[in-house]
Write an enzyme that holds these catalytic residues in place. Structure first.
Site, PDB file in Angstrom:
ATOM      1  N   LYS A 130     -28.444   2.430  33.404  1.00 18.08           N
ATOM      2  CA  LYS A 130     -27.530   2.671  32.830  1.00 18.08           C
ATOM      3  C   LYS A 130     -27.916   4.197  32.652  1.00 18.08           C
ATOM      4  CE  LYS A 130     -25.938  -1.172  30.304  1.00 18.08           C
ATOM      5  NZ  LYS A 130     -25.677  -2.042  29.338  1.00 18.08           N
TER       6      LYS A 130
ATOM      7  N   ASP B 271     -18.857   0.032  25.272  1.00 27.03           N
ATOM      8  CA  ASP B 271     -18.900  -1.089  25.763  1.00 27.03           C
ATOM      9  C   ASP B 271     -17.429  -2.177  25.614  1.00 27.03           C
ATOM     10  OD1 ASP B 271     -21.156  -2.223  26.813  1.00 27.03           O
ATOM     11  OD2 ASP B 271     -22.272  -1.976  24.938  1.00 27.03           O
TER      12      ASP B 271
ATOM     13  N   GLN C  26     -27.800  -1.907  23.245  1.00 22.79           N
ATOM     14  CA  GLN C  26     -28.081  -2.971  24.286  1.00 22.79           C
ATOM     15  C   GLN C  26     -28.047  -4.167  23.374  1.00 22.79           C
ATOM     16  OE1 GLN C  26     -27.762  -2.471  27.436  1.00 22.79           O
ATOM     17  NE2 GLN C  26     -28.344  -4.580  28.019  1.00 22.79           N
TER      18      GLN C  26
HETATM   19  N1  GUN Z   1     -26.209  -6.980  27.512  1.00 25.44           N
HETATM   20  C1  GUN Z   1     -25.850  -7.868  28.496  1.00 25.44           C
HETATM   21  N2  GUN Z   1     -24.856  -7.047  28.895  1.00 25.44           N
HETATM   22  C2  GUN Z   1     -24.334  -6.112  28.170  1.00 25.44           C
HETATM   23  C3  GUN Z   1     -23.482  -4.918  28.243  1.00 25.44           C
HETATM   24  O1  GUN Z   1     -22.485  -4.930  28.979  1.00 25.44           O
HETATM   25  N3  GUN Z   1     -23.589  -4.097  27.212  1.00 25.44           N
HETATM   26  C4  GUN Z   1     -24.498  -4.220  26.098  1.00 25.44           C
HETATM   27  N4  GUN Z   1     -24.500  -3.368  25.067  1.00 25.44           N
HETATM   28  N5  GUN Z   1     -25.349  -5.139  26.143  1.00 25.44           N
HETATM   29  C5  GUN Z   1     -25.430  -5.960  27.127  1.00 25.44           C
END
Ligand code: GUN
Length: 281
Positions: A52, A119, A96
Protein backbone atom coordinates in the site's frame (compact mmCIF):
# COMPACT_ATOMS: atom_id res chain seq x y z
CA UNK A 1 -9.47 -20.64 -24.07
CA UNK A 2 -10.84 -17.76 -22.06
CA UNK A 3 -9.78 -14.14 -22.25
CA UNK A 4 -7.49 -13.57 -19.24
CA UNK A 5 -8.36 -10.36 -17.42
CA UNK A 6 -5.07 -8.60 -16.68
CA UNK A 7 -5.54 -6.96 -13.27
CA UNK A 8 -1.96 -5.80 -13.16
CA UNK A 9 -2.28 -3.85 -16.42
CA UNK A 10 -5.68 -2.39 -15.48
CA UNK A 11 -4.45 -1.37 -12.02
CA UNK A 12 -1.42 0.35 -13.60
CA UNK A 13 -3.76 2.20 -15.96
CA UNK A 14 -5.77 3.44 -12.94
CA UNK A 15 -2.66 4.34 -10.95
CA UNK A 16 -1.33 6.35 -13.90
CA UNK A 17 -4.61 8.29 -14.04
CA UNK A 18 -4.35 8.93 -10.30
CA UNK A 19 -0.72 10.02 -10.67
CA UNK A 20 -1.87 12.74 -13.03
CA UNK A 21 -4.61 13.84 -10.58
CA UNK A 22 -2.18 13.84 -7.65
CA UNK A 23 0.21 16.05 -9.62
CA UNK A 24 -2.65 18.46 -10.39
CA UNK A 25 -3.60 18.59 -6.69
CA UNK A 26 0.01 19.18 -5.75
CA UNK A 27 0.15 22.10 -8.18
CA UNK A 28 -2.86 23.54 -6.31
CA UNK A 29 -0.91 23.16 -3.06
CA UNK A 30 -2.72 20.02 -1.80
CA UNK A 31 -0.60 17.02 -0.83
CA UNK A 32 -2.95 14.03 -0.61
CA UNK A 33 -2.02 12.09 2.55
CA UNK A 34 -2.86 8.60 3.80
CA UNK A 35 -2.13 7.47 7.38
CA UNK A 36 -1.46 3.72 7.55
CA UNK A 37 -1.65 2.05 10.97
CA UNK A 38 -0.43 -1.48 11.69
CA UNK A 39 -0.60 -3.00 15.15
CA UNK A 40 1.79 -5.91 15.70
CA UNK A 41 3.90 -7.65 13.05
CA UNK A 42 1.67 -10.21 11.34
CA UNK A 43 3.80 -11.12 8.27
CA UNK A 44 0.91 -11.09 5.78
CA UNK A 45 -0.23 -7.67 7.07
CA UNK A 46 3.31 -6.35 6.76
CA UNK A 47 3.37 -7.37 3.07
CA UNK A 48 -0.01 -5.69 2.41
CA UNK A 49 1.02 -2.53 4.25
CA UNK A 50 4.33 -2.36 2.36
CA UNK A 51 2.50 -2.71 -0.97
CA UNK A 52 0.00 0.00 0.00
CA UNK A 53 2.83 2.38 0.85
CA UNK A 54 4.58 1.50 -2.44
CA UNK A 55 1.34 2.27 -4.29
CA UNK A 56 1.16 5.68 -2.58
CA UNK A 57 4.72 6.43 -3.61
CA UNK A 58 4.03 5.48 -7.24
CA UNK A 59 0.99 7.75 -7.47
CA UNK A 60 2.45 10.66 -5.48
CA UNK A 61 0.31 10.29 -2.36
CA UNK A 62 2.14 11.01 0.91
CA UNK A 63 1.89 8.11 3.35
CA UNK A 64 2.38 8.40 7.10
CA UNK A 65 3.32 5.14 8.71
CA UNK A 66 2.34 4.11 12.24
CA UNK A 67 3.83 0.75 13.16
CA UNK A 68 2.63 0.08 16.69
CA UNK A 69 3.74 -2.80 18.92
CA UNK A 70 1.41 -5.76 19.41
CA UNK A 71 0.85 -4.77 23.06
CA UNK A 72 -0.66 -1.39 22.10
CA UNK A 73 -3.89 -0.90 24.05
CA UNK A 74 -7.23 -0.15 22.42
CA UNK A 75 -7.23 3.25 24.18
CA UNK A 76 -3.84 4.13 22.69
CA UNK A 77 -5.02 3.14 19.21
CA UNK A 78 -8.28 5.10 19.57
CA UNK A 79 -6.38 8.13 20.75
CA UNK A 80 -4.10 8.00 17.66
CA UNK A 81 -7.19 7.74 15.43
CA UNK A 82 -8.75 10.76 17.18
CA UNK A 83 -5.58 12.75 16.57
CA UNK A 84 -5.55 11.77 12.87
CA UNK A 85 -9.28 12.51 12.53
CA UNK A 86 -8.53 16.07 13.66
CA UNK A 87 -5.53 16.66 11.42
CA UNK A 88 -6.35 18.73 8.36
CA UNK A 89 -3.26 17.45 6.58
CA UNK A 90 -4.46 13.81 6.77
CA UNK A 91 -7.06 12.79 4.17
CA UNK A 92 -7.35 9.04 4.67
CA UNK A 93 -6.91 6.70 7.63
CA UNK A 94 -6.33 2.97 7.17
CA UNK A 95 -6.06 0.52 10.06
CA UNK A 96 -4.72 -2.77 8.74
CA UNK A 97 -6.80 -5.78 9.82
CA UNK A 98 -6.74 -8.17 11.57
CA UNK A 99 -5.99 -6.44 14.87
CA UNK A 100 -4.63 -8.30 17.92
CA UNK A 101 -7.41 -10.11 19.79
CA UNK A 102 -7.44 -7.69 22.77
CA UNK A 103 -8.58 -4.89 20.45
CA UNK A 104 -12.20 -4.70 19.35
CA UNK A 105 -12.19 -4.24 15.58
CA UNK A 106 -15.69 -2.78 15.32
CA UNK A 107 -14.92 -0.10 17.90
CA UNK A 108 -11.78 0.89 16.03
CA UNK A 109 -13.53 1.03 12.63
CA UNK A 110 -16.32 3.17 14.10
CA UNK A 111 -13.76 5.58 15.55
CA UNK A 112 -12.50 6.58 12.07
CA UNK A 113 -14.11 9.75 10.71
CA UNK A 114 -16.33 8.44 7.84
CA UNK A 115 -14.92 11.25 5.66
CA UNK A 116 -11.48 9.62 6.07
CA UNK A 117 -12.65 5.97 5.90
CA UNK A 118 -10.76 5.06 2.70
CA UNK A 119 -11.26 1.33 3.38
CA UNK A 120 -15.04 1.81 3.26
CA UNK A 121 -15.53 -0.33 6.40
CA UNK A 122 -17.33 2.21 8.63
CA UNK A 123 -21.05 1.38 9.13
CA UNK A 124 -21.89 4.81 7.66
CA UNK A 125 -19.98 3.98 4.46
CA UNK A 126 -21.65 0.55 4.22
CA UNK A 127 -25.09 2.09 4.86
CA UNK A 128 -24.51 4.75 2.20
CA UNK A 129 -23.62 2.04 -0.34
CA UNK A 130 -26.75 0.12 0.60
CA UNK A 131 -29.10 3.04 -0.13
CA UNK A 132 -27.17 4.41 -3.10
CA UNK A 133 -25.70 7.48 -1.42
CA UNK A 134 -22.19 8.88 -1.73
CA UNK A 135 -19.51 7.29 0.43
CA UNK A 136 -16.39 5.18 0.32
CA UNK A 137 -16.73 1.69 -1.15
CA UNK A 138 -14.71 -1.31 0.04
CA UNK A 139 -11.67 -1.52 -2.26
CA UNK A 140 -11.76 -5.14 -3.49
CA UNK A 141 -15.37 -5.11 -4.76
CA UNK A 142 -14.89 -1.62 -6.21
CA UNK A 143 -11.82 -2.97 -8.02
CA UNK A 144 -13.81 -5.88 -9.45
CA UNK A 145 -16.37 -3.49 -10.95
CA UNK A 146 -13.49 -1.62 -12.59
CA UNK A 147 -12.00 -4.89 -13.90
CA UNK A 148 -15.32 -5.78 -15.53
CA UNK A 149 -16.00 -2.32 -16.96
CA UNK A 150 -12.49 -1.76 -18.27
CA UNK A 151 -12.54 -5.22 -19.90
CA UNK A 152 -15.71 -4.26 -21.76
CA UNK A 153 -17.89 -6.77 -19.86
CA UNK A 154 -21.51 -5.62 -19.61
CA UNK A 155 -23.05 -5.98 -16.12
CA UNK A 156 -26.59 -4.62 -16.52
CA UNK A 157 -29.22 -7.36 -16.79
CA UNK A 158 -26.73 -10.18 -16.19
CA UNK A 159 -27.17 -13.05 -13.71
CA UNK A 160 -24.41 -12.46 -11.16
CA UNK A 161 -23.65 -14.98 -8.43
CA UNK A 162 -21.43 -13.88 -5.55
CA UNK A 163 -20.05 -16.85 -3.65
CA UNK A 164 -19.16 -15.64 -0.13
CA UNK A 165 -20.89 -13.19 2.21
CA UNK A 166 -18.10 -11.37 4.08
CA UNK A 167 -18.47 -7.74 5.10
CA UNK A 168 -15.35 -6.79 3.14
CA UNK A 169 -16.09 -8.56 -0.17
CA UNK A 170 -19.30 -10.59 -0.59
CA UNK A 171 -21.87 -8.16 0.80
CA UNK A 172 -20.52 -4.93 -0.75
CA UNK A 173 -19.87 -6.82 -4.01
CA UNK A 174 -23.50 -7.80 -4.31
CA UNK A 175 -24.66 -4.23 -3.56
CA UNK A 176 -22.32 -2.82 -6.22
CA UNK A 177 -23.54 -5.31 -8.82
CA UNK A 178 -27.11 -4.39 -7.95
CA UNK A 179 -26.20 -0.72 -8.39
CA UNK A 180 -24.99 -1.71 -11.89
CA UNK A 181 -28.41 -3.25 -12.57
CA UNK A 182 -27.39 -6.90 -12.42
CA UNK A 183 -29.64 -9.67 -11.08
CA UNK A 184 -27.74 -10.75 -7.98
CA UNK A 185 -27.62 -13.96 -5.97
CA UNK A 186 -25.45 -14.36 -2.87
CA UNK A 187 -24.42 -17.97 -2.24
CA UNK A 188 -22.53 -19.20 0.81
CA UNK A 189 -21.53 -22.25 2.85
CA UNK A 190 -25.17 -23.07 3.69
CA UNK A 191 -26.48 -22.74 0.12
CA UNK A 192 -28.17 -25.90 -1.13
CA UNK A 193 -27.44 -27.24 -4.62
CA UNK A 194 -24.47 -24.91 -4.95
CA UNK A 195 -23.44 -26.15 -8.40
CA UNK A 196 -26.91 -25.45 -9.72
CA UNK A 197 -26.83 -21.90 -8.30
CA UNK A 198 -23.31 -21.02 -9.50
CA UNK A 199 -24.10 -22.72 -12.82
CA UNK A 200 -26.72 -20.03 -13.52
CA UNK A 201 -24.17 -17.22 -13.36
CA UNK A 202 -23.21 -15.13 -16.37
CA UNK A 203 -20.71 -13.51 -13.99
CA UNK A 204 -19.46 -15.64 -11.08
CA UNK A 205 -17.50 -13.94 -8.30
CA UNK A 206 -15.78 -16.30 -5.88
CA UNK A 207 -14.60 -15.19 -2.42
CA UNK A 208 -14.61 -18.23 -0.16
CA UNK A 209 -10.95 -18.71 0.84
CA UNK A 210 -10.82 -22.36 -0.24
CA UNK A 211 -7.95 -23.23 -2.62
CA UNK A 212 -9.16 -24.32 -6.09
CA UNK A 213 -12.65 -25.16 -4.81
CA UNK A 214 -14.39 -24.06 -7.98
CA UNK A 215 -13.97 -26.52 -10.82
CA UNK A 216 -15.74 -26.52 -14.19
CA UNK A 217 -18.80 -28.35 -12.78
CA UNK A 218 -19.70 -25.10 -10.99
CA UNK A 219 -19.39 -22.90 -14.07
CA UNK A 220 -21.72 -22.28 -17.00
CA UNK A 221 -20.05 -22.45 -20.39
CA UNK A 222 -19.10 -18.92 -21.49
CA UNK A 223 -19.38 -17.37 -18.02
CA UNK A 224 -17.07 -14.65 -16.69
CA UNK A 225 -15.24 -15.87 -13.58
CA UNK A 226 -13.68 -13.50 -11.03
CA UNK A 227 -11.46 -15.12 -8.39
CA UNK A 228 -10.94 -13.15 -5.16
CA UNK A 229 -9.07 -15.92 -3.33
CA UNK A 230 -5.40 -15.80 -2.42
CA UNK A 231 -4.27 -19.18 -1.06
CA UNK A 232 -1.27 -21.47 -1.13
CA UNK A 233 -1.62 -24.83 -2.88
CA UNK A 234 0.00 -28.14 -1.85
CA UNK A 235 3.30 -26.98 -3.41
CA UNK A 236 3.13 -23.65 -1.53
CA UNK A 237 2.36 -21.88 -4.83
CA UNK A 238 -0.13 -18.97 -4.83
CA UNK A 239 -3.55 -20.02 -6.08
CA UNK A 240 -7.10 -18.75 -6.05
CA UNK A 241 -10.44 -20.21 -4.99
CA UNK A 242 -10.94 -21.25 -8.62
CA UNK A 243 -9.11 -24.15 -10.25
CA UNK A 244 -7.81 -21.98 -13.08
CA UNK A 245 -6.50 -24.77 -15.33
CA UNK A 246 -9.79 -26.64 -15.12
CA UNK A 247 -12.14 -23.65 -15.47
CA UNK A 248 -10.34 -21.38 -17.99
CA UNK A 249 -11.17 -23.57 -21.04
CA UNK A 250 -14.94 -23.37 -20.42
CA UNK A 251 -15.42 -19.69 -19.56
CA UNK A 252 -15.28 -16.55 -21.70
CA UNK A 253 -13.08 -14.51 -19.34
CA UNK A 254 -11.29 -15.22 -16.07
CA UNK A 255 -8.98 -13.48 -13.61
CA UNK A 256 -5.66 -15.18 -12.76
CA UNK A 257 -4.15 -15.46 -9.26
CA UNK A 258 -1.84 -13.66 -8.80
CA UNK A 259 -2.33 -10.70 -11.16
CA UNK A 260 -6.13 -10.48 -11.22
CA UNK A 261 -8.17 -8.95 -8.40
CA UNK A 262 -5.22 -8.43 -6.00
CA UNK A 263 -3.56 -5.43 -7.66
CA UNK A 264 -6.96 -3.73 -8.06
CA UNK A 265 -7.52 -3.49 -4.30
CA UNK A 266 -4.58 -1.14 -3.88
CA UNK A 267 -5.50 0.89 -6.97
CA UNK A 268 -8.98 1.48 -5.49
CA UNK A 269 -7.54 2.40 -2.09
CA UNK A 270 -5.46 5.07 -3.83
CA UNK A 271 -8.57 6.17 -5.73
CA UNK A 272 -10.48 6.49 -2.44
CA UNK A 273 -7.63 8.60 -1.01
CA UNK A 274 -7.91 10.95 -3.96
CA UNK A 275 -11.70 11.17 -3.56
CA UNK A 276 -11.35 11.85 0.17
CA UNK A 277 -9.86 15.25 -0.63
CA UNK A 278 -13.08 16.50 -2.24
CA UNK A 279 -15.19 15.04 0.60
CA UNK A 280 -13.22 17.07 3.10
CA UNK A 281 -13.18 20.43 1.30
N1 GUN B 1 -6.92 -6.89 5.82
C1 GUN B 1 -7.20 -7.66 4.74
N2 GUN B 1 -7.71 -6.88 3.75
C2 GUN B 1 -7.75 -5.62 4.23
C3 GUN B 1 -8.16 -4.39 3.67
O1 GUN B 1 -8.62 -4.27 2.52
N3 GUN B 1 -8.03 -3.30 4.49
C4 GUN B 1 -7.54 -3.39 5.75
N4 GUN B 1 -7.48 -2.26 6.47
N5 GUN B 1 -7.16 -4.52 6.29
C5 GUN B 1 -7.25 -5.63 5.52
Amino acid sequence: MAFIIDGKAISTEIKDELKQLAAEKKAEGVEVTLAVIQVGDDPASSVYVRNKKKGCEYVGIRSLSYELPGETTQEELLSLIQELNGRRDVNGILVQLPLPSHIHEDTVIRAIDPRKDVDGFHPQSVGALCIGQKGFVSCTPAGIIQLLKRSGIEIAGKECVVLGRSNIVGKPMSLLLLRENATVTIAHSRTRNLKEVTGRADILIVAVGKPKMITREYVKEGAVVIDVGINRDENNKLCGDVDFEDVAPVCSAITPVPGGVGPMTIAMLLNNCMESVSLQS
